[in-house]
Each structure stands twice: as C-alpha cells, then as structure tokens.
Design an enzyme around this catalytic site. Structure first.
Site, PDB file in Angstrom:
ATOM      1  N   ASP A 263      29.826  43.928  47.356  1.00  0.00           N
ATOM      2  CA  ASP A 263      31.108  43.686  46.698  1.00  0.00           C
ATOM      3  C   ASP A 263      31.645  42.363  47.238  1.00  0.00           C
ATOM      4  O   ASP A 263      31.131  41.824  48.226  1.00  0.00           O
ATOM      5  CB  ASP A 263      32.091  44.830  47.007  1.00  0.00           C
ATOM      6  N   SER A 264      32.726  41.888  46.615  1.00  0.00           N
ATOM      7  CA  SER A 264      33.347  40.671  47.123  1.00  0.00           C
ATOM      8  C   SER A 264      34.082  40.931  48.442  1.00  0.00           C
ATOM      9  O   SER A 264      34.451  39.984  49.130  1.00  0.00           O
ATOM     10  CB  SER A 264      34.333  40.140  46.084  1.00  0.00           C
TER      11      SER A 264
ATOM     12  N   TYR B  40      36.543  37.377  43.791  1.00  0.00           N
ATOM     13  CA  TYR B  40      35.642  36.825  42.780  1.00  0.00           C
ATOM     14  C   TYR B  40      36.342  36.787  41.407  1.00  0.00           C
ATOM     15  O   TYR B  40      36.003  35.982  40.557  1.00  0.00           O
ATOM     16  CB  TYR B  40      34.413  37.727  42.619  1.00  0.00           C
ATOM     17  N   GLY B  41      37.285  37.712  41.248  1.00  0.00           N
ATOM     18  CA  GLY B  41      37.824  37.973  39.913  1.00  0.00           C
ATOM     19  C   GLY B  41      38.669  36.881  39.310  1.00  0.00           C
ATOM     20  O   GLY B  41      38.977  36.910  38.120  1.00  0.00           O
TER      21      GLY B  41
ATOM     22  N   CYS C 168      31.002  46.288  42.439  1.00  0.00           N
ATOM     23  CA  CYS C 168      32.021  45.294  42.109  1.00  0.00           C
ATOM     24  C   CYS C 168      32.134  45.229  40.592  1.00  0.00           C
ATOM     25  O   CYS C 168      31.135  44.954  39.910  1.00  0.00           O
ATOM     26  CB  CYS C 168      31.609  43.940  42.674  1.00  0.00           C
TER      27      CYS C 168
ATOM     28  N   THR D 275      33.765  43.068  38.825  1.00  0.00           N
ATOM     29  CA  THR D 275      33.698  41.690  38.347  1.00  0.00           C
ATOM     30  C   THR D 275      32.243  41.235  38.168  1.00  0.00           C
ATOM     31  O   THR D 275      31.891  40.646  37.144  1.00  0.00           O
ATOM     32  CB  THR D 275      34.426  40.767  39.352  1.00  0.00           C
TER      33      THR D 275
ATOM     34  N   GLU E 154      43.100  43.959  50.325  1.00  0.00           N
ATOM     35  CA  GLU E 154      42.419  43.253  51.424  1.00  0.00           C
ATOM     36  C   GLU E 154      43.365  43.024  52.606  1.00  0.00           C
ATOM     37  O   GLU E 154      42.935  42.914  53.739  1.00  0.00           O
ATOM     38  CB  GLU E 154      41.866  41.906  50.937  1.00  0.00           C
TER      39      GLU E 154
ATOM     40  N   CYS F 116      38.107  47.816  38.873  1.00  0.00           N
ATOM     41  CA  CYS F 116      37.757  47.035  40.051  1.00  0.00           C
ATOM     42  C   CYS F 116      37.635  48.032  41.200  1.00  0.00           C
ATOM     43  O   CYS F 116      38.477  48.929  41.337  1.00  0.00           O
ATOM     44  CB  CYS F 116      38.872  46.027  40.311  1.00  0.00           C
ATOM     45  N   THR F 117      36.603  47.878  42.006  1.00  0.00           N
ATOM     46  CA  THR F 117      36.343  48.885  43.048  1.00  0.00           C
ATOM     47  C   THR F 117      37.362  48.863  44.186  1.00  0.00           C
ATOM     48  O   THR F 117      37.369  49.771  45.008  1.00  0.00           O
ATOM     49  CB  THR F 117      34.919  48.713  43.610  1.00  0.00           C
ATOM     50  N   HIS F 118      38.206  47.851  44.222  1.00  0.00           N
ATOM     51  CA  HIS F 118      39.289  47.864  45.216  1.00  0.00           C
ATOM     52  C   HIS F 118      40.396  48.860  44.823  1.00  0.00           C
ATOM     53  O   HIS F 118      41.136  49.323  45.679  1.00  0.00           O
ATOM     54  CB  HIS F 118      39.947  46.480  45.326  1.00  0.00           C
TER      55      HIS F 118
HETATM   56  N1  DGL Z   1      35.928  44.851  43.990  1.00  0.00           N
HETATM   57  C1  DGL Z   1      35.887  43.708  43.106  1.00  0.00           C
HETATM   58  C2  DGL Z   1      35.792  44.196  41.691  1.00  0.00           C
HETATM   59  O1  DGL Z   1      35.429  45.361  41.534  1.00  0.00           O
HETATM   60  C3  DGL Z   1      37.019  42.841  43.489  1.00  0.00           C
HETATM   61  C4  DGL Z   1      37.220  41.673  42.655  1.00  0.00           C
HETATM   62  C5  DGL Z   1      37.564  40.391  43.271  1.00  0.00           C
HETATM   63  O2  DGL Z   1      36.934  40.018  44.237  1.00  0.00           O
HETATM   64  O3  DGL Z   1      38.423  39.746  42.696  1.00  0.00           O
HETATM   65  O4  DGL Z   1      36.022  43.542  40.716  1.00  0.00           O
END
Ligand code: DGL
Length: 260
Positions: A6-7, A38-39, A69, A71, A148, A182-184
């Site tokens: 993931d990011s 990343y998004g 992730c 994204t 985060e 998004c997994t966050h």
């Molecule tokens: N967990 C990432 C996702 O599912 C986070 C995105 C990001 O880094 O912006 O999209």
C-alpha cells in the site's frame, strides 16, 4: 509467501484479515510511507511507484501479491498483471462484488482518493455485475493524511467534520451501502458510521483478503510478518501495533524503494 503493499498504513486493514484467516502464512508488507499519498498523483506516477513496489516484493521471494491499495488497484492493476509473472490480486473486484451482494435499494456510494474516483473502476465493476445499481462517487482526499497522522479516534472532532462535509452527497442520495474505496478508510469507519448510520460499509482490504484466501492454497509457513517502509521505522511501528492490535516488534525495516 504473500506480498502485500500500500502507499502507507492502509494495507494493514488487509493484513488484519489475512492473519485471521491464514495465521500460518508468511507475509512481506510494504508501506510506501515516504511517498504517501498516491491518490493525488497522476496515473503515470501511480504506475511508476507500483512497479517499484512489486519489484521490491518479488526481490523478497513472494509468490503472490495483494495490492492493498484502492488507488493502485483502480489505476495500475492491468499493467502490473501484464508485466509481472505472479498472481496479482486487487481490492476493486472483491469490493464491487460485496457491494452488489449487500445493497437492498440498489444505491451504492463509493468513496476513494481523487485518482480512484477519477478512474471509475468501482462503478465499472459494479455495473458489470448489476447494471441496475445506481452509484454516487465522492473523493475524500483529506482522509488519508488524517489516518496517517493518527486522527483516528471515533470521537475525533476534525475527522468528524471532514466526514460530514465529504459524505453529504452520499447521504442525500440515500445509499444503503458504501464502498470504503481506499484501504485507509476502514481505520475511521466508526466516524463514517456516525455520519451515515445504518449504511453497510464495505472494507475493501478485508474483502480482497477473503478473495485471496479463496484463490490460493495455504503454504503452511510460520506466520512471520516482515514490514518494510520507505520512511521512518519507529512511527510506523507504534501506529501499526496500535492498529493491528498486535505487536509488530522488531520486524519493521526501512527500504530505499527508489532503487527498485
Ligand atoms: N490506501 C490507499 C488507497 O487505498 C491510500 C491512497 C493514497 O495513498 O492516497 O487508495
């Protein structure tokens, strides 16, 4: 050995589920904490970063990869699958299937990063399964930095105000199911549920982990998980242990991802 990336911390939502279902599995986790988010980036950059993430995991000897992730799953999975000779699982298909199963009124909300919403990937997969389902998608770019930076308490006032603003359209649309694209986002699910009471939330990382479980045979390892990050090890250690509700111990290492 399974590779998960993931990011940042979001992919831990998938790790939690994998550990529940496959406690013997050895896992290598990579969180790109030095380059998160990343998004908000272009598709080209997301592809470039995710290629490096996959190369790193392959260098560790993994034989299956879960892109935890939204994204990357929404923007780069086809390219990654065509370039790397290893089974690659993403979160979009699994979450779309779950949402189609759950919705009673045929109205599904989708939230994700800018790049995920722009890709239209969740809508495409939902309507491929059930063309009758209506969707509303909203990008929620502030959710990732909030998670985060630890603004994750169910009572956190800033996160609640942010969720209230972002989720207005989905609320007035009347969705009975919401994909946390998004997994966050599952990390702040209690806040989201307060704004949208009674709405079923789809945890994309967990759904993807279930799909992985159905698709691969257990390898019978020792249940060792190694975590790699591209920025500070200590801040990841404490946040990850809290979130996973298990110590990550000394198994967190720094990697120079630009080398891959
Ligand atoms: N967990 C990432 C996702 O599912 C986070 C995105 C990001 O880094 O912006 O999209």
């Amino acid at each position: 050995m399974i590779g998960v990336f993931d990011s940042g911390m979001g992919g831990l939502t998938a790790i939690k589920q994998i550990v529940k279902m496959m406690p013997q599995e050895d896992i290598i986790y990579f969180g790109d904490t030095g380059r998160v988010p990343y998004g908000t980036r272009s598709k080209d950059t997301i592809i470039k970063y995710s290629r490096q993430d996959v190369r790193f995991l392959l260098s560790k000897g993994v034989d299956a990869i879960l892109i935890a992730c939204g994204t990357v799953s929404a923007n780069a999975i086809d390219i990654l699958r065509s370039e790397f000779n290893v089974p690659i699982f993403g979160v979009v298909e699994a979450a779309a299937e779950k949402a189609c199963e759950l919705t009673g009124n045929g109205k599904v909300g989708i939230i994700g990063t800018n790049a995920t919403v722009k890709s239209g990937a969740y809508v495409k997969h939902i309507n491929a399964i059930r063309p009758d389902i209506e969707t509303v998608s909203t990008p929620c770019p502030l959710f990732v930095p909030l998670v985060e930076n630890g603004f994750t308490d169910a009572e956190d006032e800033i996160t609640r105000l942010c969720a209230k603003r972002y989720l207005e359209d989905i609320k007035s649309f009347g969705a009975d199911t919401l994909i946390l694209g998004c997994t966050h986002y599952p990390i702040i699910a209690p806040v989201i549920s307060k704004v949208l009471p009674g709405v079923d939330l789809v945890n994309t990382g967990a759904e993807a982990a279930k799909k992985l479980f159905e698709s691969i045979s257990p390898r019978g390892g020792s249940g060792r998980i190694e975590y790699y990050v591209s920025d500070d090890v200590d801040s990841f250690k404490s946040a990850a242990s809290t979130f996973l509700e298990m110590p990550v111990g000394d198994n967190v290492f720094k990697v120079d991802i630009e080398k891959y």
